[in-house]
Design a protein around this motif. Structure first.
Motif, short mmCIF file in Angstrom:
data_model
loop_
_atom_site.label_atom_id
_atom_site.label_comp_id
_atom_site.label_asym_id
_atom_site.label_seq_id
_atom_site.Cartn_x
_atom_site.Cartn_y
_atom_site.Cartn_z
N PHE A 209 0.65 -1.33 -0.11
CA PHE A 209 -0.02 0.06 -0.08
C PHE A 209 0.63 1.27 -0.06
O PHE A 209 0.32 2.38 0.04
CB PHE A 209 -1.04 0.07 1.06
CG PHE A 209 -1.83 -1.18 1.19
CD1 PHE A 209 -2.68 -1.67 0.23
CD2 PHE A 209 -1.48 -2.17 2.30
CE1 PHE A 209 -3.57 -2.53 0.52
CE2 PHE A 209 -2.32 -3.36 2.19
CZ PHE A 209 -3.41 -3.46 1.35
N PHE A 210 2.11 1.16 -0.14
CA PHE A 210 3.04 2.25 -0.12
C PHE A 210 3.92 2.05 -1.42
O PHE A 210 4.48 0.85 -1.52
CB PHE A 210 3.98 2.36 0.97
CG PHE A 210 3.27 2.98 2.35
CD1 PHE A 210 2.63 4.15 2.13
CD2 PHE A 210 3.39 2.34 3.55
CE1 PHE A 210 1.92 4.68 3.40
CE2 PHE A 210 2.64 2.74 4.57
CZ PHE A 210 2.04 3.81 4.50
N PRO A 211 4.04 3.06 -2.12
CA PRO A 211 5.20 3.03 -3.30
C PRO A 211 6.48 3.14 -2.72
O PRO A 211 6.65 3.32 -1.45
CB PRO A 211 4.88 4.06 -4.31
CG PRO A 211 4.21 5.13 -3.28
CD PRO A 211 3.43 4.19 -2.14
N VAL A 212 7.44 2.87 -3.51
CA VAL A 212 9.07 3.04 -3.06
C VAL A 212 9.31 4.57 -3.36
O VAL A 212 9.95 4.85 -4.20
CB VAL A 212 9.71 2.19 -3.84
CG1 VAL A 212 11.24 2.21 -3.38
CG2 VAL A 212 9.53 0.65 -4.07
N LEU B 143 -7.91 0.42 0.53
CA LEU B 143 -6.67 0.84 0.20
C LEU B 143 -6.02 0.40 -1.24
O LEU B 143 -6.06 -0.79 -1.29
CB LEU B 143 -5.76 0.52 1.24
CG LEU B 143 -4.70 1.69 1.79
CD1 LEU B 143 -5.48 2.73 2.16
CD2 LEU B 143 -3.98 1.06 3.09
N PRO B 144 -5.68 1.36 -1.92
CA PRO B 144 -5.17 0.81 -3.23
C PRO B 144 -3.93 0.20 -3.28
O PRO B 144 -3.11 0.48 -2.27
CB PRO B 144 -5.10 2.07 -4.44
CG PRO B 144 -5.11 3.25 -3.23
CD PRO B 144 -5.83 2.77 -1.94
N VAL B 145 -3.73 -0.86 -3.85
CA VAL B 145 -2.46 -1.61 -4.15
C VAL B 145 -1.61 -0.95 -4.83
O VAL B 145 -1.75 -0.69 -6.14
CB VAL B 145 -2.83 -3.11 -4.35
CG1 VAL B 145 -1.19 -3.77 -4.62
CG2 VAL B 145 -3.32 -3.90 -3.30
N GLN B 146 -0.46 -0.60 -4.43
CA GLN B 146 0.79 -0.13 -5.34
C GLN B 146 1.43 -0.95 -6.30
O GLN B 146 1.80 -2.24 -5.66
CB GLN B 146 1.72 0.54 -4.35
CG GLN B 146 1.07 1.67 -3.70
CD GLN B 146 0.43 2.94 -4.32
OE1 GLN B 146 0.80 3.58 -5.40
NE2 GLN B 146 -0.70 3.29 -3.94
N PRO B 147 1.79 -0.78 -7.37
CA PRO B 147 2.55 -1.87 -8.30
C PRO B 147 4.03 -2.31 -7.65
O PRO B 147 4.64 -1.36 -7.00
CB PRO B 147 2.87 -0.84 -9.68
CG PRO B 147 1.60 -0.01 -9.66
CD PRO B 147 1.63 0.28 -8.38
N ARG B 148 4.28 -3.47 -7.45
CA ARG B 148 5.74 -3.92 -6.89
C ARG B 148 6.58 -3.82 -8.19
O ARG B 148 6.35 -4.41 -9.01
CB ARG B 148 5.31 -5.32 -6.62
CG ARG B 148 6.72 -5.92 -6.01
CD ARG B 148 6.50 -7.26 -4.95
NE ARG B 148 5.53 -8.20 -5.62
CZ ARG B 148 5.91 -9.23 -6.01
NH1 ARG B 148 7.23 -9.47 -6.00
NH2 ARG B 148 5.17 -10.02 -6.52
#
Length: 244
Positions: free
Chosen positions: A150-153, A228-233
């Motif tokens: 749920f957090f980008p890098v 909560l939106p999922v962030q691309p891995r």
């Protein structure tokens, strides 16, 4: 700085402040060991605590210390044989998951040269941060590794990582554009790592490392179901599963 292994029954708390507030806490226990001299347990207790070099850094070094020294060498640093304190989960019945392993790295005279924070995610990835000695009082480092879906890098960690004594008191903040997004704390008390103390913790927290991994996934599902939106891995070097 003592070389005797210790146990730290502790409470881990996470507070997510954005984009949606969410808090959790759970109890577990951690080991403080000298990676040059991992604890030698009686045969009957070995399933409750094993320390394998394959579980840290690249996983292909013969010992825990060799893996750490190789990582430091990539940053042009050597401890010249100085002592290390390692705070970590052990393998329990063949399974381990270490969200955060810490290494307090000293020179031969006992001076603290650096702190290494090794992070694992639930996708099998690992990443280590090299921190200055000021990490004992609070220091910052840019986030470079995908941990939560749920957090980008992006963002900046601020870590306060004093060397464990009678008390364990660790704090990690994640600051992103717009303010503080996440705080994790670990609070605990030192126990001598006797057979009785280990059995007591194993009974209070059975399959502790599996429980930690399952709890992270459980709370992730709850956050996803709350919208909560999922962030691309992003692509990142990964390691094999941690089960034997």
């Amino acid at each position: 700085m003592t070389g005797a292994p210790a146990l730290y029954p502790c409470t881990v708390a996470h507070v997510r402040t954005g984009p949606r507030r969410y808090a959790l806490r759970h109890r577990t226990y951690l080991w403080l060991i000298d990676p040059d001299r991992p604890p030698r347990l009686p045969a009957a207790l070995r399933p409750l605590a094993r320390f394998d070099a394959r579980d840290h850094f690249t996983g292909d070094h013969p010992t825990l210390r060799a893996g750490l020294d190789a990582f430091l060498a990539t940053h042009g640093m050597s401890l010249d044989g100085g002592r290390v304190l390692m705070l970590t989960h052990a393998r329990v019945f063949g399974y381990v998951f270490n969200p955060l392993t810490l290494y307090w790295c000293h020179g031969p005279a006992g001076d603290l040269r650096c702190v290494v924070a090794e992070v694992h995610n639930t996708y099998g990835g690992r990443h280590a941060y090299l921190l200055t000695p000021e990490a004992t009082e609070g220091t910052g480092v840019d986030k470079e590794f995908y941990v939560s879906p749920f957090f980008p890098v992006d963002g900046h960690y601020r870590m306060r990582l004093p060397s464990p004594g009678d008390r364990l008191a660790l704090t990690v903040h994640l600051d992103r554009e717009g303010g503080r997004a996440f705080t994790a704390t670990v609070r605990g008390s030192r126990r001598e790592a006797t057979a009785v103390a280990l059995l007591r913790q194993a009974l209070r927290h059975p399959l502790s490392t599996l429980v930690v991994s399952a709890a992270i996934r459980f709370h992730g599902i709850r956050l996803y179901l709350r919208g909560l939106p999922v962030q691309p891995r992003p692509d990142h070097p990964s390691t094999p599963e941690k089960a034997t």
